[in-house]
Design a protein around this motif. Structure first.
Motif, PDB file in Angstrom:
ATOM      1  N   THR A  55       0.806  -1.222   0.000  1.00 37.45           N
ATOM      2  CA  THR A  55       0.000   0.000   0.000  1.00 37.45           C
ATOM      3  C   THR A  55       0.839   1.273   0.000  1.00 37.45           C
ATOM      4  O   THR A  55       0.441   2.273  -0.589  1.00 37.45           O
ATOM      5  CB  THR A  55      -0.961   0.024   1.198  1.00 37.45           C
ATOM      6  N   GLN A  76      -7.118   5.550  -7.640  1.00 37.25           N
ATOM      7  CA  GLN A  76      -8.565   5.628  -7.437  1.00 37.25           C
ATOM      8  C   GLN A  76      -9.315   5.457  -8.755  1.00 37.25           C
ATOM      9  O   GLN A  76      -8.971   6.052  -9.772  1.00 37.25           O
ATOM     10  CB  GLN A  76      -8.903   6.986  -6.817  1.00 37.25           C
ATOM     11  N   SER A 110      -8.167   4.920  -3.163  1.00 39.27           N
ATOM     12  CA  SER A 110      -7.064   5.823  -2.821  1.00 39.27           C
ATOM     13  C   SER A 110      -5.782   5.194  -3.327  1.00 39.27           C
ATOM     14  O   SER A 110      -5.648   3.965  -3.300  1.00 39.27           O
ATOM     15  CB  SER A 110      -6.977   6.017  -1.297  1.00 39.27           C
ATOM     16  N   PRO A 111      -4.842   6.028  -3.828  1.00 42.37           N
ATOM     17  CA  PRO A 111      -4.842   7.489  -3.921  1.00 42.37           C
ATOM     18  C   PRO A 111      -5.417   7.971  -5.251  1.00 42.37           C
ATOM     19  O   PRO A 111      -5.639   7.167  -6.153  1.00 42.37           O
ATOM     20  CB  PRO A 111      -3.343   7.810  -3.852  1.00 42.37           C
ATOM     21  N   ASN A 145       0.608   8.863   3.888  1.00 41.63           N
ATOM     22  CA  ASN A 145      -0.715   8.295   4.097  1.00 41.63           C
ATOM     23  C   ASN A 145      -1.694   8.693   2.999  1.00 41.63           C
ATOM     24  O   ASN A 145      -2.564   7.912   2.630  1.00 41.63           O
ATOM     25  CB  ASN A 145      -1.243   8.700   5.474  1.00 41.63           C
ATOM     26  N   THR A 146      -1.548   9.899   2.469  1.00 41.40           N
ATOM     27  CA  THR A 146      -2.430  10.325   1.384  1.00 41.40           C
ATOM     28  C   THR A 146      -2.167   9.521   0.113  1.00 41.40           C
ATOM     29  O   THR A 146      -3.056   9.357  -0.717  1.00 41.40           O
ATOM     30  CB  THR A 146      -2.264  11.833   1.128  1.00 41.40           C
ATOM     31  N   SER A 180      -1.368   6.345   0.165  1.00 41.69           N
ATOM     32  CA  SER A 180      -1.588   4.942   0.507  1.00 41.69           C
ATOM     33  C   SER A 180      -2.715   4.340  -0.337  1.00 41.69           C
ATOM     34  O   SER A 180      -3.733   4.981  -0.590  1.00 41.69           O
ATOM     35  CB  SER A 180      -1.934   4.836   1.993  1.00 41.69           C
ATOM     36  N   ALA A 220      -5.843   2.262  -0.819  1.00 36.85           N
ATOM     37  CA  ALA A 220      -6.986   1.749  -0.069  1.00 36.85           C
ATOM     38  C   ALA A 220      -8.006   1.211  -1.062  1.00 36.85           C
ATOM     39  O   ALA A 220      -8.070   1.657  -2.213  1.00 36.85           O
ATOM     40  CB  ALA A 220      -7.605   2.843   0.795  1.00 36.85           C
ATOM     41  N   SER A 224      -4.527   5.176   4.878  1.00 32.72           N
ATOM     42  CA  SER A 224      -5.036   6.254   4.031  1.00 32.72           C
ATOM     43  C   SER A 224      -5.497   7.464   4.819  1.00 32.72           C
ATOM     44  O   SER A 224      -5.816   7.394   6.000  1.00 32.72           O
ATOM     45  CB  SER A 224      -6.181   5.731   3.164  1.00 32.72           C
ATOM     46  N   SER A 235      -7.750   2.657   9.418  1.00 29.90           N
ATOM     47  CA  SER A 235      -6.510   3.246   8.907  1.00 29.90           C
ATOM     48  C   SER A 235      -5.492   3.442  10.018  1.00 29.90           C
ATOM     49  O   SER A 235      -5.826   3.809  11.148  1.00 29.90           O
ATOM     50  CB  SER A 235      -6.822   4.592   8.248  1.00 29.90           C
TER      51      SER A 235
END
Length: 338
Positions: free
Chosen positions: A54, A121, A137-138, A194-195, A197, A199, A215, A243
């Protein structure tokens, strides 16, 4: 037939094996640490269809190194999904993120001639007739932004940046006081790893599981809003993998208001150094604010001992609060969807 989610004991990291029994299709989401692979993953399986990494935090990526070293003689796989080095966050003082580490991974993938590609995404991975992954995400725009940020910061002086806690359960509050606390997530531009990541929503027959990796809550909330979900029309899930191990900095009241679910997966042994996972704040906000999808109880699934976590970090909630709000802590390393 069924789908089985194995939650490996990865200390304060993430590592999951997901297998559809009818087709035999299986894949790994993150690999935890090197010991996670050696002590858990390789004892469970030596072959997967693919791996999703991820993002480049050490607690998600390090176990991939010995796994790939075993490829192809002792471990077989067809593909790795991981976003390119340009989309991976710059080094930071706290959190175990390393550009050198990420580049080492891509070097190893190339040396081993393992096929790899990114995920953003809007993409959908069709695994079988009953089984698919919807990537949420992302965004491609975020990845482009992070590439620019990477170029700016890779040469900057990080020596004056102070170490910060990811989550810290330091104050004694009631469950309602925890739930009333304002959001504490960072701006997306200050939370690059994290942004960026990966998901996704796991769809199996009529079941839905939200895998949030680490995320950013605004990325997920924005996606749900684009799909027409709101506090009035909620996105319904059978399980949500929280998360960042249940960190309060990775959840928001807006996101909570848009989902309906009463089962939450927390992957952690309590955290590292001064960070403490999960945050009591996260559990309290979910217990009080979330729609429980027509269930009285709310369940938190732990892959490590809750008593060990509480010994390290302090009580997650009082026994009376858990009884009053019908909160269950369940220690379980496998979840079966039928």
């Amino acid at each position: 037939m069924a789908l089985v989610i194995t939650i490996f004991k990865a200390n304060y990291g993430d590592a999951f094996l997901i297998k559809e029994l009818s087709s035999g299709k299986q894949f790994i989401v993150d690999c935890g640490f090197k010991l996670t692979y050696r002590q858990h993953i390789k004892k469970k399986t030596n072959s997967v269809d693919f791996i999703i990494l991820t993002h480049s935090d050490e607690d998600h990526i390090n176990g991939a190194f010995p796994l790939l070293e075993d490829y192809p003689e002792y471990f077989s796989l067809n593909k790795v999904y991981v976003n390119s080095p340009e989309s991976i966050a710059v080094p930071r003082v706290a959190g175990g993120i390393s550009i050198k580490q990420a580049n080492s991974l891509f070097k190893l993938l190339n040396e081993k001639a393992v096929q790899f590609e990114g995920l953003t995404q809007g993409e959908v991975l069709e695994i079988s007739d009953d089984f698919s992954l919807e990537i949420i995400s992302p965004t491609s725009d975020d990845l482009e932004c992070f590439h620019k940020k990477f170029i700016e910061e890779i040469t900057s002086d990080l020596s004056d940046k102070k170490e910060t806690d990811i989550s810290s359960n330091v104050a004694t509050k009631t469950i309602t006081e925890w739930a009333e606390l304002p959001d504490s997530f960072l701006k997306k531009s200050d939370d690059i790893a994290n942004t960026s990541s990966i998901a996704f929503i796991l769809n199996y027959k009529d079941k839905k599981v939200l895998f949030l990796a680490d995320s950013h809550p605004e990325v997920i909330s924005d996606y749900f809003q684009q799909q027409g979900f709101s506090s009035e029309k909620k996105a319904v899930f059978d399980y949500i993998k929280l998360s960042h191990h249940g960190s309060a900095k990775s959840i928001s009241k807006r996101l909570i208001s848009m989902v309906s679910c009463n089962n939450y997966i927390i992957s952690t042994n309590g955290g590292k150094a001064r960070s403490k996972h999960p945050s009591v704040e996260t559990i309290a906000k979910l217990a009080i604010l979330v729609d429980r999808n027509k269930n009285d109880e709310i369940n938190f699934y732990f892959n490590h001992s809750v008593s060990a976590i509480e010994t390290r970090n302090g009580s997650l909630l009082s026994e009376n609060e858990r009884l009053l709000y019908k909160i269950n802590y369940i220690e379980q390393n496998e979840i079966t969807l039928t």
